[in-house]
Motif scaffolding. Structure first.
Motif, PDB file in Angstrom:
ATOM      1  N   LEU A   1     -12.218   7.716  -1.496  1.00 40.51           N
ATOM      2  CA  LEU A   1     -10.902   7.141  -1.206  1.00 40.51           C
ATOM      3  C   LEU A   1     -10.087   7.063  -2.488  1.00 40.51           C
ATOM      4  N   TYR A   2      -8.793   7.356  -2.361  1.00 37.96           N
ATOM      5  CA  TYR A   2      -7.843   7.159  -3.447  1.00 37.96           C
ATOM      6  C   TYR A   2      -6.705   6.337  -2.875  1.00 37.96           C
ATOM      7  N   GLU A   3      -6.542   5.122  -3.402  1.00 37.80           N
ATOM      8  CA  GLU A   3      -5.550   4.196  -2.886  1.00 37.80           C
ATOM      9  C   GLU A   3      -4.612   3.765  -4.015  1.00 37.80           C
ATOM     10  N   LEU A   4      -3.331   3.660  -3.703  1.00 35.44           N
ATOM     11  CA  LEU A   4      -2.355   3.157  -4.667  1.00 35.44           C
ATOM     12  C   LEU A   4      -1.643   1.954  -4.071  1.00 35.44           C
ATOM     13  N   TYR A   5      -1.579   0.896  -4.862  1.00 39.30           N
ATOM     14  CA  TYR A   5      -0.901  -0.332  -4.475  1.00 39.30           C
ATOM     15  C   TYR A   5       0.145  -0.658  -5.534  1.00 39.30           C
ATOM     16  N   THR A   6       1.115  -1.455  -5.176  1.00 37.70           N
ATOM     17  CA  THR A   6       2.152  -1.808  -6.141  1.00 37.70           C
ATOM     18  C   THR A   6       1.581  -2.630  -7.297  1.00 37.70           C
ATOM     19  N   ASP A   7       0.568  -3.452  -7.011  1.00 40.88           N
ATOM     20  CA  ASP A   7      -0.062  -4.265  -8.043  1.00 40.88           C
ATOM     21  C   ASP A   7      -1.365  -4.847  -7.492  1.00 40.88           C
ATOM     22  N   ARG A   8      -2.063  -5.589  -8.315  1.00 41.28           N
ATOM     23  CA  ARG A   8      -3.340  -6.183  -7.911  1.00 41.28           C
ATOM     24  C   ARG A   8      -3.156  -7.131  -6.724  1.00 41.28           C
ATOM     25  N   ALA A   9      -2.065  -7.852  -6.698  1.00 44.52           N
ATOM     26  CA  ALA A   9      -1.811  -8.777  -5.594  1.00 44.52           C
ATOM     27  C   ALA A   9      -1.728  -8.032  -4.265  1.00 44.52           C
ATOM     28  N   ALA A  10      -1.136  -6.847  -4.266  1.00 38.62           N
ATOM     29  CA  ALA A  10      -1.048  -6.044  -3.036  1.00 38.62           C
ATOM     30  C   ALA A  10      -2.430  -5.592  -2.587  1.00 38.62           C
TER      31      ALA A  10
ATOM     32  N   CYS B   1       0.858  -1.191   0.000  1.00 36.34           N
ATOM     33  CA  CYS B   1       0.000   0.000   0.000  1.00 36.34           C
ATOM     34  C   CYS B   1       0.895   1.242   0.000  1.00 36.34           C
ATOM     35  N   GLN B   2       0.865   1.982  -1.095  1.00 39.08           N
ATOM     36  CA  GLN B   2       1.734   3.145  -1.269  1.00 39.08           C
ATOM     37  C   GLN B   2       1.070   4.460  -0.876  1.00 39.08           C
ATOM     38  N   GLN B   3      -0.255   4.526  -1.014  1.00 37.28           N
ATOM     39  CA  GLN B   3      -0.987   5.762  -0.705  1.00 37.28           C
ATOM     40  C   GLN B   3      -2.416   5.387  -0.353  1.00 37.28           C
ATOM     41  N   PHE B   4      -2.994   6.127   0.598  1.00 36.48           N
ATOM     42  CA  PHE B   4      -4.378   5.863   0.992  1.00 36.48           C
ATOM     43  C   PHE B   4      -4.959   7.180   1.488  1.00 36.48           C
ATOM     44  N   ASP B   5      -5.614   7.893   0.584  1.00 37.80           N
ATOM     45  CA  ASP B   5      -6.191   9.200   0.902  1.00 37.80           C
ATOM     46  C   ASP B   5      -7.686   9.069   1.156  1.00 37.80           C
ATOM     47  N   VAL B   6      -8.162   9.792   2.161  1.00 43.27           N
ATOM     48  CA  VAL B   6      -9.580   9.850   2.503  1.00 43.27           C
ATOM     49  C   VAL B   6     -10.001  11.303   2.325  1.00 43.27           C
ATOM     50  N   ALA B   7     -11.044  11.540   1.517  1.00 43.43           N
ATOM     51  CA  ALA B   7     -11.462  12.913   1.222  1.00 43.43           C
ATOM     52  C   ALA B   7     -12.980  13.051   1.337  1.00 43.43           C
ATOM     53  N   THR B   8     -13.400  14.259   1.692  1.00 40.34           N
ATOM     54  CA  THR B   8     -14.825  14.602   1.731  1.00 40.34           C
ATOM     55  C   THR B   8     -14.992  15.993   1.143  1.00 40.34           C
ATOM     56  N   ASP B   9     -16.233  16.348   0.866  1.00 34.48           N
ATOM     57  CA  ASP B   9     -16.587  17.683   0.388  1.00 34.48           C
ATOM     58  C   ASP B   9     -17.706  18.196   1.282  1.00 34.48           C
ATOM     59  N   PRO B  10     -17.514  19.329   1.950  1.00 39.99           N
ATOM     60  CA  PRO B  10     -18.554  19.836   2.855  1.00 39.99           C
ATOM     61  C   PRO B  10     -19.892  20.096   2.163  1.00 39.99           C
ATOM     62  N   LEU B  11     -19.858  20.281   0.852  1.00 42.41           N
ATOM     63  CA  LEU B  11     -21.102  20.521   0.118  1.00 42.41           C
ATOM     64  C   LEU B  11     -21.864  19.229  -0.173  1.00 42.41           C
TER      65      LEU B  11
END
Length: 96
Positions: free
Chosen positions: A53-62, A36-46
């Motif tokens: 969520l935006y997640e980056l993994y090295t590959d599908r196996a990860a 797991c290289q990145q795991f962002d959690v975001a919201t919009d008050p509106l």
């Protein structure tokens, strides 16, 4: 890279309980999962109740390791009744 984007619609009354669980899942994914290289959690008050969520993994196996991780299974079970809708999309890096 293997990208995963997830959009949740959370029951309004469940947001105060959902967000700490979501943030803990993101943190544990980054700390415990080598792929797991990145795991962002975001919201919009509106758009209250929407979580992105935006997640980056090295590959599908990860990503598969993530889905089988104990912390993810615990999170997934704990939030199941809080979710109105969930859309998961995956993308594979384009190489030449």
């Amino acid at each position: 890279m293997y990208a995963v984007v997830v959009s949740f619609e959370i029951r309004p009354e469940a947001m105060p309980e959902f967000m700490p669980l979501m943030l803990a899942n993101a943190r544990q994914s980054l700390e415990l999962e080598e792929g797991c290289q990145q795991f962002d959690v975001a919201t919009d008050p509106l758009r209250a109740g929407e979580v992105f969520l935006y997640e980056l993994y090295t590959d599908r196996a990860a990503f598969d390791v993530h889905l089988s991780a104990a912390h993810f299974k615990t999170f997934d079970s704990a939030v199941a009744k809080m979710i109105v809708t969930k859309d998961v999309r995956t993308f594979t890096e384009v190489t030449q």
